[in-house]
Design a protein around this motif. Structure first.
Motif, PDB file in Angstrom:
ATOM      1  N   GLU A   1      -1.703  -6.773 -12.363  1.00 43.29           N
ATOM      2  CA  GLU A   1      -0.473  -5.974 -12.345  1.00 43.29           C
ATOM      3  C   GLU A   1      -0.692  -4.530 -12.759  1.00 43.29           C
TER       4      GLU A   1
ATOM      5  N   ALA B   1       4.461 -14.394  -0.116  1.00 46.43           N
ATOM      6  CA  ALA B   1       4.998 -13.177  -0.727  1.00 46.43           C
ATOM      7  C   ALA B   1       6.346 -12.872  -0.090  1.00 46.43           C
TER       8      ALA B   1
ATOM      9  N   THR C   1       3.461  -8.721  -3.183  1.00 52.05           N
ATOM     10  CA  THR C   1       4.609  -8.136  -3.859  1.00 52.05           C
ATOM     11  C   THR C   1       4.672  -8.719  -5.269  1.00 52.05           C
ATOM     12  N   TYR C   2       5.685  -8.328  -6.013  1.00 51.05           N
ATOM     13  CA  TYR C   2       5.856  -8.891  -7.348  1.00 51.05           C
ATOM     14  C   TYR C   2       6.385 -10.323  -7.292  1.00 51.05           C
ATOM     15  N   ASP C   3       6.735 -10.776  -6.087  1.00 53.67           N
ATOM     16  CA  ASP C   3       7.169 -12.160  -5.901  1.00 53.67           C
ATOM     17  C   ASP C   3       6.176 -12.858  -4.982  1.00 53.67           C
ATOM     18  N   THR C   4       4.938 -12.959  -5.463  1.00 53.33           N
ATOM     19  CA  THR C   4       3.843 -13.562  -4.699  1.00 53.33           C
ATOM     20  C   THR C   4       3.262 -14.720  -5.507  1.00 53.33           C
TER      21      THR C   4
ATOM     22  N   ASP D   1      11.494 -12.760   6.194  1.00 53.61           N
ATOM     23  CA  ASP D   1      10.882 -11.769   5.312  1.00 53.61           C
ATOM     24  C   ASP D   1       9.764 -12.349   4.459  1.00 53.61           C
TER      25      ASP D   1
ATOM     26  N   GLY E   1       9.105 -10.042   0.424  1.00 49.84           N
ATOM     27  CA  GLY E   1       9.261  -8.598   0.326  1.00 49.84           C
ATOM     28  C   GLY E   1       8.737  -7.905   1.562  1.00 49.84           C
ATOM     29  N   ASP E   2       8.563  -6.603   1.465  1.00 50.07           N
ATOM     30  CA  ASP E   2       8.182  -5.795   2.620  1.00 50.07           C
ATOM     31  C   ASP E   2       6.689  -5.553   2.737  1.00 50.07           C
ATOM     32  N   THR E   3       5.914  -5.894   1.701  1.00 50.69           N
ATOM     33  CA  THR E   3       4.473  -5.673   1.728  1.00 50.69           C
ATOM     34  C   THR E   3       3.771  -6.915   1.190  1.00 50.69           C
ATOM     35  N   PHE E   4       2.456  -6.932   1.319  1.00 49.62           N
ATOM     36  CA  PHE E   4       1.665  -8.030   0.762  1.00 49.62           C
ATOM     37  C   PHE E   4       0.527  -7.455  -0.057  1.00 49.62           C
TER      38      PHE E   4
ATOM     39  N   HIS F   1      -1.229 -11.008  -8.825  1.00 47.49           N
ATOM     40  CA  HIS F   1      -0.676 -11.239  -7.497  1.00 47.49           C
ATOM     41  C   HIS F   1      -1.768 -11.826  -6.597  1.00 47.49           C
TER      42      HIS F   1
END
Length: 259
Positions: free
Chosen positions: A43, A236, A243-246, A216, A238-241, A22
């Motif tokens: 990961e 990224a 995420t699994y989509d970064t 978002d 999602g709600d944090t930095f 990530h």
């Protein structure tokens, strides 16, 4: 062999740059264009190594961990002559309960993040002094082989806070990320600020004016190609930095025109 982007950002080499990792730092290129460095969380572990990939003129190699950096390091940047790489790292400090996360050049009263070097060697970086609540951008002037005491950048660029700087090689402008400016549309947005004649930095402009940024999205860690044609950043979803989509994205530098 990759299709260059236009004014809409595209993912850049996710099978190499963000597979099972990530990104958490800028994408930085060696002056000869043959090596790419970046930092990322692994990961299945707490580490954040510095990775690199070699370009052979046709394709990028599989990522490898840079052995010069500790297991937790980030924000690598090249000097203009390609002879030095600066980065931040987390290293134990004698007599302190917590490790220092910073640049070894400077004192232990601050936690320092992303680094970026101008052509003349001047160092820009994000940092939070431990007695203050928010991070700011700083510059350390390089002269006679040494770095001067860091100075906070003047002007509205640091209001209320700023992180992840990338400096134009000739110090004409800065790109950076912020989360709490009045016009921040996403979770964090990328801004540009131009250096003024008196050395201060002009009111930052949100790059969201150039392309759509969903509410978002975290958009952070801007950098540019050596020829100035492309802008790179980390996004990224999602709600944090992170995420699994970064992933790393790239877009034509034409998005900066008129901002």
């Amino acid at each position: 062999g990759r299709t260059p982007p236009g004014l809409e950002p595209l993912r850049l080499a996710p099978e190499i740059l963000s597979a099972e990792r990530h990104p958490h730092g800028t994408l930085t290129f060696s002056p000869n264009g043959r090596e790419i460095y970046w930092s990322a969380f692994v990961e299945e572990g707490p580490e954040q190594p510095v990775f690199f990939s070699i370009f052979d003129g046709d394709s990028l190699s599989a990522p490898r961990i840079a052995t010069f950096a500790p297991e937790y390091a980030g924000g690598p940047s090249f000097s203009d002559d390609g002879q030095r790489i600066l980065f931040n790292s987390r290293l134990p400090q004698p007599g302190r309960e917590h490790a220092l996360y910073g640049i070894a050049t400077f004192d232990s009263t601050r936690s320092s993040g992303q680094t970026t070097l101008a052509r003349n060697g001047n160092l820009y970086f994000s940092s939070r002094i431990w007695s203050e609540p928010l991070p700011k951008l700083y510059r350390s002037v390089f002269s006679n082989g040494t770095y001067a005491e860091p100075e906070q950048l003047e002007g509205p660029i640091n209001v209320p806070s700023a992180v992840d700087p990338y400096v134009d090689p000739d110090e004409r402008f800065l790109l950076f990320a912020a989360i709490d400016r009045p016009d921040t549309g996403g979770a964090s947005d990328i801004y540009i600020s131009r250096r003024q004649e008196d050395g201060s930095w002009a009111e930052p402009v949100n790059l969201g004016l150039a392309y759509d940024v969903e509410s978002d999205y975290f958009d952070r860690f801007p950098s540019m190609s050596r020829d100035g044609r492309y802008l790179f950043f980390v996004r990224a979803i999602g709600d944090t930095f992170p995420t699994y989509d970064t992933h790393f994205y790239w877009v034509s530098a034409a998005v900066l025109e008129g901002l």
